[in-house]
Structure formats: C-alpha cells, structure tokens
Design a protein around this motif. Structure first.
Motif, PDB file in Angstrom:
ATOM      1  N   GLU A 123       0.823  -1.198   0.000  1.00 11.86           N
ATOM      2  CA  GLU A 123       0.000   0.000   0.000  1.00 11.86           C
ATOM      3  C   GLU A 123       0.863   1.256   0.000  1.00 11.86           C
ATOM      4  OE1 GLU A 123      -3.139   2.020   3.032  1.00 11.86           O
ATOM      5  OE2 GLU A 123      -3.167  -0.154   2.856  1.00 11.86           O
ATOM      6  N   ASP A 124       0.481   2.219  -0.812  1.00 16.11           N
ATOM      7  CA  ASP A 124       1.189   3.500  -0.845  1.00 16.11           C
ATOM      8  C   ASP A 124       0.847   4.308   0.398  1.00 16.11           C
ATOM      9  OD1 ASP A 124       2.386   3.064  -3.329  1.00 16.11           O
ATOM     10  OD2 ASP A 124       0.647   3.849  -4.400  1.00 16.11           O
ATOM     11  N   LYS A 125       1.828   5.057   0.869  1.00 15.64           N
ATOM     12  CA  LYS A 125       1.600   5.921   2.022  1.00 15.64           C
ATOM     13  C   LYS A 125       0.798   7.141   1.599  1.00 15.64           C
ATOM     14  CE  LYS A 125       5.899   4.933   4.397  1.00 15.64           C
ATOM     15  NZ  LYS A 125       7.155   5.502   4.880  1.00 15.64           N
ATOM     16  N   PRO A 126      -0.063   7.614   2.479  1.00 15.91           N
ATOM     17  CA  PRO A 126      -0.786   8.858   2.190  1.00 15.91           C
ATOM     18  C   PRO A 126       0.188  10.031   2.057  1.00 15.91           C
ATOM     19  CG  PRO A 126      -1.773   7.708   4.054  1.00 15.91           C
ATOM     20  CD  PRO A 126      -0.489   7.007   3.736  1.00 15.91           C
ATOM     21  N   LYS A 127      -0.223  11.005   1.272  1.00 13.73           N
ATOM     22  CA  LYS A 127       0.594  12.192   1.028  1.00 13.73           C
ATOM     23  C   LYS A 127       0.987  12.879   2.335  1.00 13.73           C
ATOM     24  CE  LYS A 127      -1.236  16.092  -0.200  1.00 13.73           C
ATOM     25  NZ  LYS A 127      -1.905  17.212  -0.861  1.00 13.73           N
ATOM     26  N   GLU A 128       0.057  12.947   3.283  1.00 11.66           N
ATOM     27  CA  GLU A 128       0.337  13.597   4.573  1.00 11.66           C
ATOM     28  C   GLU A 128       1.488  12.924   5.311  1.00 11.66           C
ATOM     29  OE1 GLU A 128      -4.070  14.095   3.755  1.00 11.66           O
ATOM     30  OE2 GLU A 128      -2.629  12.481   3.623  1.00 11.66           O
ATOM     31  N   ILE A 129       1.571  11.614   5.234  1.00  8.35           N
ATOM     32  CA  ILE A 129       2.633  10.869   5.911  1.00  8.35           C
ATOM     33  C   ILE A 129       3.966  11.103   5.212  1.00  8.35           C
ATOM     34  CG2 ILE A 129       3.469   8.572   6.555  1.00  8.35           C
ATOM     35  CD1 ILE A 129       1.122   9.650   8.280  1.00  8.35           C
ATOM     36  N   LEU A 130       3.969  11.075   3.899  1.00  4.18           N
ATOM     37  CA  LEU A 130       5.200  11.344   3.144  1.00  4.18           C
ATOM     38  C   LEU A 130       5.721  12.750   3.433  1.00  4.18           C
ATOM     39  CD1 LEU A 130       4.246   9.737  -0.285  1.00  4.18           C
ATOM     40  CD2 LEU A 130       5.891   8.858   1.390  1.00  4.18           C
ATOM     41  N   GLU A 131       4.808  13.728   3.471  1.00  3.08           N
ATOM     42  CA  GLU A 131       5.206  15.105   3.771  1.00  3.08           C
ATOM     43  C   GLU A 131       5.727  15.230   5.192  1.00  3.08           C
ATOM     44  OE1 GLU A 131       1.737  17.429   2.859  1.00  3.08           O
ATOM     45  OE2 GLU A 131       2.085  17.292   0.700  1.00  3.08           O
ATOM     46  N   LEU A 132       5.105  14.521   6.120  1.00  2.00           N
ATOM     47  CA  LEU A 132       5.550  14.553   7.513  1.00  2.00           C
ATOM     48  C   LEU A 132       6.948  13.945   7.649  1.00  2.00           C
ATOM     49  CD1 LEU A 132       5.013  15.159  10.481  1.00  2.00           C
ATOM     50  CD2 LEU A 132       3.891  12.918  10.638  1.00  2.00           C
ATOM     51  N   GLU A 133       7.185  12.835   7.002  1.00  2.00           N
ATOM     52  CA  GLU A 133       8.520  12.218   7.044  1.00  2.00           C
ATOM     53  C   GLU A 133       9.579  13.187   6.533  1.00  2.00           C
ATOM     54  OE1 GLU A 133       7.242   7.515   6.525  1.00  2.00           O
ATOM     55  OE2 GLU A 133       7.667   8.711   4.743  1.00  2.00           O
ATOM     56  N   ARG A 134       9.279  13.877   5.440  1.00  2.00           N
ATOM     57  CA  ARG A 134      10.224  14.868   4.906  1.00  2.00           C
ATOM     58  C   ARG A 134      10.418  16.024   5.881  1.00  2.00           C
ATOM     59  NH1 ARG A 134       7.876  13.420  -0.057  1.00  2.00           N
ATOM     60  NH2 ARG A 134       6.284  15.039   0.081  1.00  2.00           N
ATOM     61  N   ALA A 135       9.329  16.539   6.439  1.00  2.00           N
ATOM     62  CA  ALA A 135       9.406  17.683   7.350  1.00  2.00           C
ATOM     63  C   ALA A 135      10.190  17.353   8.618  1.00  2.00           C
ATOM     64  CB  ALA A 135       7.995  18.157   7.716  1.00  2.00           C
ATOM     65  N   LEU A 136      10.056  16.117   9.095  1.00  2.00           N
ATOM     66  CA  LEU A 136      10.760  15.689  10.303  1.00  2.00           C
ATOM     67  C   LEU A 136      12.181  15.212  10.006  1.00  2.00           C
ATOM     68  CD1 LEU A 136       7.902  13.708  12.083  1.00  2.00           C
ATOM     69  CD2 LEU A 136       8.822  15.937  12.767  1.00  2.00           C
ATOM     70  N   GLY A 137      12.473  14.967   8.744  1.00  2.00           N
ATOM     71  CA  GLY A 137      13.796  14.472   8.361  1.00  2.00           C
ATOM     72  C   GLY A 137      14.046  13.048   8.821  1.00  2.00           C
ATOM     73  N   ILE A 138      13.015  12.218   8.743  1.00  2.00           N
ATOM     74  CA  ILE A 138      13.133  10.825   9.185  1.00  2.00           C
ATOM     75  C   ILE A 138      12.941   9.872   8.003  1.00  2.00           C
ATOM     76  CG2 ILE A 138      12.416  11.332  11.544  1.00  2.00           C
ATOM     77  CD1 ILE A 138       9.630  10.222  10.811  1.00  2.00           C
ATOM     78  N   ASP A 139      13.403   8.641   8.191  1.00  2.00           N
ATOM     79  CA  ASP A 139      13.281   7.624   7.149  1.00  2.00           C
ATOM     80  C   ASP A 139      11.854   7.130   6.976  1.00  2.00           C
ATOM     81  OD1 ASP A 139      16.012   7.656   6.617  1.00  2.00           O
ATOM     82  OD2 ASP A 139      16.422   6.127   8.129  1.00  2.00           O
ATOM     83  N   HIS A 140      11.171   6.944   8.098  1.00  2.00           N
ATOM     84  CA  HIS A 140       9.825   6.389   8.016  1.00  2.00           C
ATOM     85  C   HIS A 140       9.049   6.629   9.304  1.00  2.00           C
ATOM     86  CE1 HIS A 140      12.027   3.219  10.103  1.00  2.00           C
ATOM     87  NE2 HIS A 140      10.869   2.872  10.623  1.00  2.00           N
ATOM     88  N   VAL A 141       7.746   6.622   9.159  1.00  2.00           N
ATOM     89  CA  VAL A 141       6.810   6.601  10.284  1.00  2.00           C
ATOM     90  C   VAL A 141       6.504   5.135  10.524  1.00  2.00           C
ATOM     91  CG1 VAL A 141       4.425   7.115  10.911  1.00  2.00           C
ATOM     92  CG2 VAL A 141       5.836   8.884   9.866  1.00  2.00           C
ATOM     93  N   ASP A 142       6.546   4.704  11.789  1.00  2.00           N
ATOM     94  CA  ASP A 142       6.352   3.287  12.081  1.00  2.00           C
ATOM     95  C   ASP A 142       4.912   2.825  11.928  1.00  2.00           C
ATOM     96  OD1 ASP A 142       9.058   2.259  13.076  1.00  2.00           O
ATOM     97  OD2 ASP A 142       8.804   4.162  14.110  1.00  2.00           O
ATOM     98  N   ASP A 143       3.974   3.665  12.336  1.00  2.00           N
ATOM     99  CA  ASP A 143       2.568   3.287  12.257  1.00  2.00           C
ATOM    100  C   ASP A 143       1.727   4.551  12.256  1.00  2.00           C
ATOM    101  OD1 ASP A 143       0.437   1.447  12.104  1.00  2.00           O
ATOM    102  OD2 ASP A 143       0.157   1.499  14.271  1.00  2.00           O
ATOM    103  N   TYR A 144       0.576   4.488  11.619  1.00  2.00           N
ATOM    104  CA  TYR A 144      -0.345   5.616  11.607  1.00  2.00           C
ATOM    105  C   TYR A 144      -1.748   5.103  11.371  1.00  2.00           C
ATOM    106  CZ  TYR A 144       0.355   4.963   6.585  1.00  2.00           C
ATOM    107  OH  TYR A 144       0.454   4.420   5.336  1.00  2.00           O
ATOM    108  N   VAL A 145      -2.730   5.869  11.860  1.00  2.00           N
ATOM    109  CA  VAL A 145      -4.135   5.536  11.668  1.00  2.00           C
ATOM    110  C   VAL A 145      -4.870   6.814  11.295  1.00  2.00           C
ATOM    111  CG1 VAL A 145      -6.254   4.693  12.758  1.00  2.00           C
ATOM    112  CG2 VAL A 145      -4.055   3.652  13.354  1.00  2.00           C
ATOM    113  N   PHE A 146      -5.650   6.732  10.246  1.00  2.00           N
ATOM    114  CA  PHE A 146      -6.522   7.828   9.848  1.00  2.00           C
ATOM    115  C   PHE A 146      -7.951   7.468  10.187  1.00  2.00           C
ATOM    116  CE2 PHE A 146      -2.922   9.006   7.289  1.00  2.00           C
ATOM    117  CZ  PHE A 146      -3.023  10.382   7.137  1.00  2.00           C
ATOM    118  N   GLU A 147      -8.708   8.462  10.573  1.00  2.00           N
ATOM    119  CA  GLU A 147     -10.155   8.328  10.717  1.00  2.00           C
ATOM    120  C   GLU A 147     -10.739   9.318   9.723  1.00  2.00           C
ATOM    121  OE1 GLU A 147     -12.681   9.725  14.263  1.00  2.00           O
ATOM    122  OE2 GLU A 147     -12.265   7.602  14.642  1.00  2.00           O
ATOM    123  N   GLY A 148     -11.275   8.812   8.655  1.00  2.00           N
ATOM    124  CA  GLY A 148     -11.663   9.696   7.556  1.00  2.00           C
ATOM    125  C   GLY A 148     -10.399  10.330   6.993  1.00  2.00           C
TER     126      GLY A 148
END
Length: 82
Positions: free
Chosen positions: A2-27
């Motif tokens: 599954e592709d990561k949501p745009k918000e997660i990709l942008e957050l990873e870039r903004a934080l300067g990290i390799d990856h987010v370990d887990d995330y949950v969206f509600e809507g």
C-alpha cells in the motif's frame, strides 16, 4: 504494498526521518502516529495534526514538547527513552 498517504510522506520529509512506524486515519484525519527510534529532535511539524489522539515517540532525542501544546484531543502520549 500500500502506498503511504501524502500527509505521511510530507511529515517524514518535514521531520527528516526515514519512516513513520505506524499511523491511523479516521476519515481524512490522522488520529494515531508512532515514530520510534528515528533520532527525532524537533517535533514542530506534528503541531498541525490537531486530531491526534495517540502519539508514540519512543527512543528518540526529544526534549521540547511545546509543539504538542495545541493538540487538545491528544489523550495518549508515550515518550519513554527520550
């Protein structure tokens, strides 16, 4: 895979990290986020996620929590080993 949501990709870039370990969206709202052992120091980009309820930031380098002050829905915060 599954592709990561745009918000997660942008957050990873903004934080300067390799990856987010887990995330949950509600809507369209990010409600849960885990970033573990990423040597994260500055969490300012997290302040825009006003709907966060659960945040896990274990084993990072965080000392300033002020960016979380406006997250009024946050009811679970795990910061061990920072």
């Amino acid at each position: 895979m599954e592709d990561k949501p745009k918000e997660i990709l942008e957050l990873e870039r903004a934080l300067g990290i390799d990856h987010v370990d887990d995330y949950v969206f509600e809507g369209n709202h990010l409600i849960s986020l885990s970033i573990i052992q990423q040597n994260l120091i500055d969490i300012t980009p997290l302040s825009k996620f006003q709907n966060l309820v659960k945040l896990i930031l274990n084993a990072n380098q965080i000392s300033d929590l002020s960016p979380l002050n406006g997250l009024s829905r946050l009811n679970f915060l795990d910061l061990h080993s920072n």
